[in-house]
Design a protein around this motif. Sequence first.
Motif, PDB file in Angstrom:
ATOM      1  N   ARG A 375     -14.635  -9.692  -5.397  1.00  0.00           N
ATOM      2  CA  ARG A 375     -14.578  -8.275  -5.025  1.00  0.00           C
ATOM      3  C   ARG A 375     -13.261  -7.919  -4.354  1.00  0.00           C
ATOM      4  N   ILE A 376     -12.621  -8.904  -3.750  1.00  0.00           N
ATOM      5  CA  ILE A 376     -11.382  -8.680  -3.014  1.00  0.00           C
ATOM      6  C   ILE A 376     -10.286  -9.557  -3.628  1.00  0.00           C
ATOM      7  N   LEU A 377      -9.131  -8.967  -3.911  1.00  0.00           N
ATOM      8  CA  LEU A 377      -8.001  -9.721  -4.454  1.00  0.00           C
ATOM      9  C   LEU A 377      -6.795  -9.520  -3.554  1.00  0.00           C
ATOM     10  N   VAL A 378      -6.279 -10.611  -3.004  1.00  0.00           N
ATOM     11  CA  VAL A 378      -5.059 -10.584  -2.207  1.00  0.00           C
ATOM     12  C   VAL A 378      -3.867 -10.846  -3.130  1.00  0.00           C
ATOM     13  N   VAL A 379      -2.836 -10.003  -3.038  1.00  0.00           N
ATOM     14  CA  VAL A 379      -1.588 -10.203  -3.777  1.00  0.00           C
ATOM     15  C   VAL A 379      -0.526 -10.639  -2.778  1.00  0.00           C
ATOM     16  N   ALA A 380       0.015 -11.836  -2.959  1.00  0.00           N
ATOM     17  CA  ALA A 380       0.992 -12.389  -2.019  1.00  0.00           C
ATOM     18  C   ALA A 380       2.269 -12.772  -2.752  1.00  0.00           C
ATOM     19  N   GLY A 381       3.360 -12.857  -2.011  1.00  0.00           N
ATOM     20  CA  GLY A 381       4.639 -13.242  -2.583  1.00  0.00           C
ATOM     21  C   GLY A 381       5.749 -13.004  -1.584  1.00  0.00           C
ATOM     22  N   ARG A 382       6.932 -13.540  -1.877  1.00  0.00           N
ATOM     23  CA  ARG A 382       8.080 -13.383  -0.989  1.00  0.00           C
ATOM     24  C   ARG A 382       8.622 -11.960  -1.065  1.00  0.00           C
ATOM     25  N   ILE A 383       9.460 -11.602  -0.115  1.00  0.00           N
ATOM     26  CA  ILE A 383      10.115 -10.301  -0.109  1.00  0.00           C
ATOM     27  C   ILE A 383      10.937 -10.142  -1.385  1.00  0.00           C
ATOM     28  N   GLY A 384      10.804  -8.990  -2.032  1.00  0.00           N
ATOM     29  CA  GLY A 384      11.534  -8.716  -3.258  1.00  0.00           C
ATOM     30  C   GLY A 384      10.889  -9.273  -4.509  1.00  0.00           C
ATOM     31  N   SER A 385       9.721  -9.933  -4.361  1.00  0.00           N
ATOM     32  CA  SER A 385       9.084 -10.563  -5.521  1.00  0.00           C
ATOM     33  C   SER A 385       8.440  -9.559  -6.461  1.00  0.00           C
ATOM     34  N   GLY A 386       8.111  -8.384  -5.947  1.00  0.00           N
ATOM     35  CA  GLY A 386       7.374  -7.400  -6.734  1.00  0.00           C
ATOM     36  C   GLY A 386       5.899  -7.381  -6.392  1.00  0.00           C
ATOM     37  N   LYS A 387       5.496  -8.012  -5.284  1.00  0.00           N
ATOM     38  CA  LYS A 387       4.071  -8.079  -4.929  1.00  0.00           C
ATOM     39  C   LYS A 387       3.509  -6.705  -4.585  1.00  0.00           C
ATOM     40  N   SER A 388       4.267  -5.884  -3.854  1.00  0.00           N
ATOM     41  CA  SER A 388       3.753  -4.551  -3.499  1.00  0.00           C
ATOM     42  C   SER A 388       3.607  -3.685  -4.734  1.00  0.00           C
ATOM     43  N   CYS A 400      -9.330   1.015  -7.990  1.00  0.00           N
ATOM     44  CA  CYS A 400      -9.946   0.440  -6.795  1.00  0.00           C
ATOM     45  C   CYS A 400      -9.061   0.719  -5.585  1.00  0.00           C
ATOM     46  N   SER A 401      -9.587   0.461  -4.404  1.00  0.00           N
ATOM     47  CA  SER A 401      -8.856   0.779  -3.175  1.00  0.00           C
ATOM     48  C   SER A 401      -7.737  -0.223  -2.937  1.00  0.00           C
ATOM     49  N   LEU A 402      -6.746   0.221  -2.171  1.00  0.00           N
ATOM     50  CA  LEU A 402      -5.585  -0.604  -1.851  1.00  0.00           C
ATOM     51  C   LEU A 402      -5.422  -0.654  -0.338  1.00  0.00           C
ATOM     52  N   VAL A 403      -5.353  -1.879   0.215  1.00  0.00           N
ATOM     53  CA  VAL A 403      -5.126  -2.077   1.646  1.00  0.00           C
ATOM     54  C   VAL A 403      -3.708  -2.612   1.827  1.00  0.00           C
ATOM     55  N   LYS A 404      -2.872  -1.872   2.574  1.00  0.00           N
ATOM     56  CA  LYS A 404      -1.506  -2.297   2.848  1.00  0.00           C
ATOM     57  C   LYS A 404      -1.462  -2.908   4.236  1.00  0.00           C
ATOM     58  N   THR A 405      -1.309  -4.228   4.288  1.00  0.00           N
ATOM     59  CA  THR A 405      -1.397  -4.909   5.582  1.00  0.00           C
ATOM     60  C   THR A 405      -0.226  -4.558   6.495  1.00  0.00           C
ATOM     61  N   ASN A 457     -15.943  -0.765  -4.731  1.00  0.00           N
ATOM     62  CA  ASN A 457     -16.532  -1.965  -5.332  1.00  0.00           C
ATOM     63  C   ASN A 457     -15.534  -3.113  -5.417  1.00  0.00           C
ATOM     64  N   ARG A 458     -14.264  -2.756  -5.437  1.00  0.00           N
ATOM     65  CA  ARG A 458     -13.223  -3.774  -5.491  1.00  0.00           C
ATOM     66  C   ARG A 458     -12.021  -3.310  -4.682  1.00  0.00           C
ATOM     67  N   THR A 459     -11.337  -4.257  -4.046  1.00  0.00           N
ATOM     68  CA  THR A 459     -10.202  -3.924  -3.184  1.00  0.00           C
ATOM     69  C   THR A 459      -9.029  -4.849  -3.482  1.00  0.00           C
ATOM     70  N   ILE A 460      -7.836  -4.251  -3.555  1.00  0.00           N
ATOM     71  CA  ILE A 460      -6.601  -5.022  -3.669  1.00  0.00           C
ATOM     72  C   ILE A 460      -5.918  -4.994  -2.309  1.00  0.00           C
ATOM     73  N   ILE A 461      -5.488  -6.174  -1.829  1.00  0.00           N
ATOM     74  CA  ILE A 461      -4.831  -6.278  -0.529  1.00  0.00           C
ATOM     75  C   ILE A 461      -3.386  -6.698  -0.735  1.00  0.00           C
ATOM     76  N   ASP A 462      -2.488  -5.904  -0.193  1.00  0.00           N
ATOM     77  CA  ASP A 462      -1.059  -6.165  -0.345  1.00  0.00           C
ATOM     78  C   ASP A 462      -0.471  -6.661   0.974  1.00  0.00           C
ATOM     79  N   GLY A 463       0.177  -7.849   0.936  1.00  0.00           N
ATOM     80  CA  GLY A 463       1.052  -8.212   2.037  1.00  0.00           C
ATOM     81  C   GLY A 463       0.577  -9.247   3.026  1.00  0.00           C
ATOM     82  N   ILE A 464      -0.519  -9.958   2.785  1.00  0.00           N
ATOM     83  CA  ILE A 464      -0.877 -11.047   3.698  1.00  0.00           C
ATOM     84  C   ILE A 464       0.205 -12.123   3.649  1.00  0.00           C
ATOM     85  N   ARG A 465       0.662 -12.558   4.828  1.00  0.00           N
ATOM     86  CA  ARG A 465       1.763 -13.521   4.898  1.00  0.00           C
ATOM     87  C   ARG A 465       1.374 -14.813   5.599  1.00  0.00           C
TER      88      ARG A 465
END
Length: 557
Positions: A375-388, A400-405, A457-465
């Motif tokens: 239900r929850i997907l974390v998108v991670a990556g280095r600065i400039g990778s294109g993760k955001s 789906c909703s987007l959480v910007k950490t 129902n589903r959430t994308i999370i941007d920026g967990i480091r």
Amino acid sequence: MHSYQKQTVAVQNHTDEHVEGERQTFLRVAEIVLSKSRVPLSAGEIVDRGIEQGLFGDHTMGRTPQKSMQARLSMDILHRKTDSQFVRTGRGRFTLRTSLGAPASEPGTTAGEAQSEYVAERRVLRTPREEVLCVPESAFRDVLTFQGIDTDTPPILGQLLSESNTTYVGRAEAEVNNDAKQFITYVLVQCGQRLLFFKRSYLSRAAEFLRGSKCIGFGGHVSAADLDMLSRVDFGLSACGRRELAEELFLPDRPRRKRKVSAEASLTDKATIDLFQSVPLECLGVLNDDSSEVGRRHVAVVYRAWLPDWNTAKKLQKGDSSIKGLGWIDLSKDKVDITDFEYWSQLCLRRFYPSTLFTRARFEILNNSRFASDRILVVAGRIGSGKSETATYLSQRLHCSLVKTGELVRELMASPPISEIGREAFQTRAYEFISAEGGTKKLADAIASQIVRDGSNRTIIDGIRNLDTFEHLEKGCDGGVGLLFVQTPPDVAFDMYRAREAGTLKFSYRDFLKVYDAPVEEEISSLGRRADAYIYNSFGMEAFRRTLDELLPKMRS
């Protein structure tokens, strides 16, 4: 085998003790484990706890990981002295320097064990002294301002190579000196439209993901032994390239003759030596890679050795035991996946052989059940990778909703936005917040609360480091938490970051490294080891978005 390859096989897991991307190191495991321990630990205890906490990922640590941990900690304390974050509190016992003075508080420990630093008796290992060609920072600071390959070689080498600039330094000393660069050669071997590559074994899936298992560059350190009357004009660079080719490759002088691979044997192979002493060497450019600690200590001169005869070239065999196999790329028809190759080879392929590459990104799903259904997907990556961009794009396409950490961290810190205080200042504040007691859990709780408020129902999370933040989130959320890691070469990340945020060509790669290597970014590679899926961004956002479109159906299944 050249130094960059040999060191990265053993170290860059950077091992380089940083992250190049990128890699979980013994020192980083020790830092995380010791930060959670109230007492000093032995190297074996640190390794055991690191394994229990999943900090090594899939990394196969060899038969004696405790000895590797002991050696890494000991060398860090020896060379960095009071700048090392680690100290001994007794024979074979380690803690963080910030913990000095804290009383022992766990069963089985001696009271006051962590009160003072123990200085071990230094053991001196006598080894043969190899002297390597180096140039000091004062001479290269204003010359090597680029990341990647510069083909305008004569003026660069003209400024770097002079009697007043260069010096020969003992290899062991040079490997811990961050104020100089060691010269190495990186030689591509080509015969007509065929390009030679070699394979080597890797310790883990994660290391393979981060660095690739193939390489097109042969070479090593330029040493004092390469300098003679005939090679003085280029300070032994071409002589080094030829010598390394003769050591790493082998040309049988009789059909089906088998050779025992050894350093001694390479000196007696007249056919091999004759071949590489006579082939034309074309100087292609200077390779500078400041994206990792090992890279920052080296500058490579890239050559191409032109083999004139295919009947001879196709007989080449491996001459070094660390090479696991050879192969040829037919440049006239073959297409290769750039992510199969180590980073320096990627730089060379993109610069000199762009037409042979798949001009698209690709993805790899390791845990399809989690990636597709969580239900929850974390998108991670280095600065400039294109993760955001990835997180935003996926949330829009999947509705789906987007959480910007980053926004949550700003609110928790009561900090002005990045646009007002700048990224470096924001990173410093974020690191202080996340490093404070309970910081990672506070952020995880804030993310979980927003997920509940959004009610999606589903959430994308941007920026967990931080790995601890991710683990707290896993424990606190129902329905599973998947992890997508965006892997992007440092030079591509620099171009994307500069285009997105800097908005000026005056923004240098060194400026970028200040934010790329900031302390708050240190654990991102640890997240990469935990990923359920990887997406590789090797060509910028246009090709990357096409790959995201290919990925979407997998997420809807």
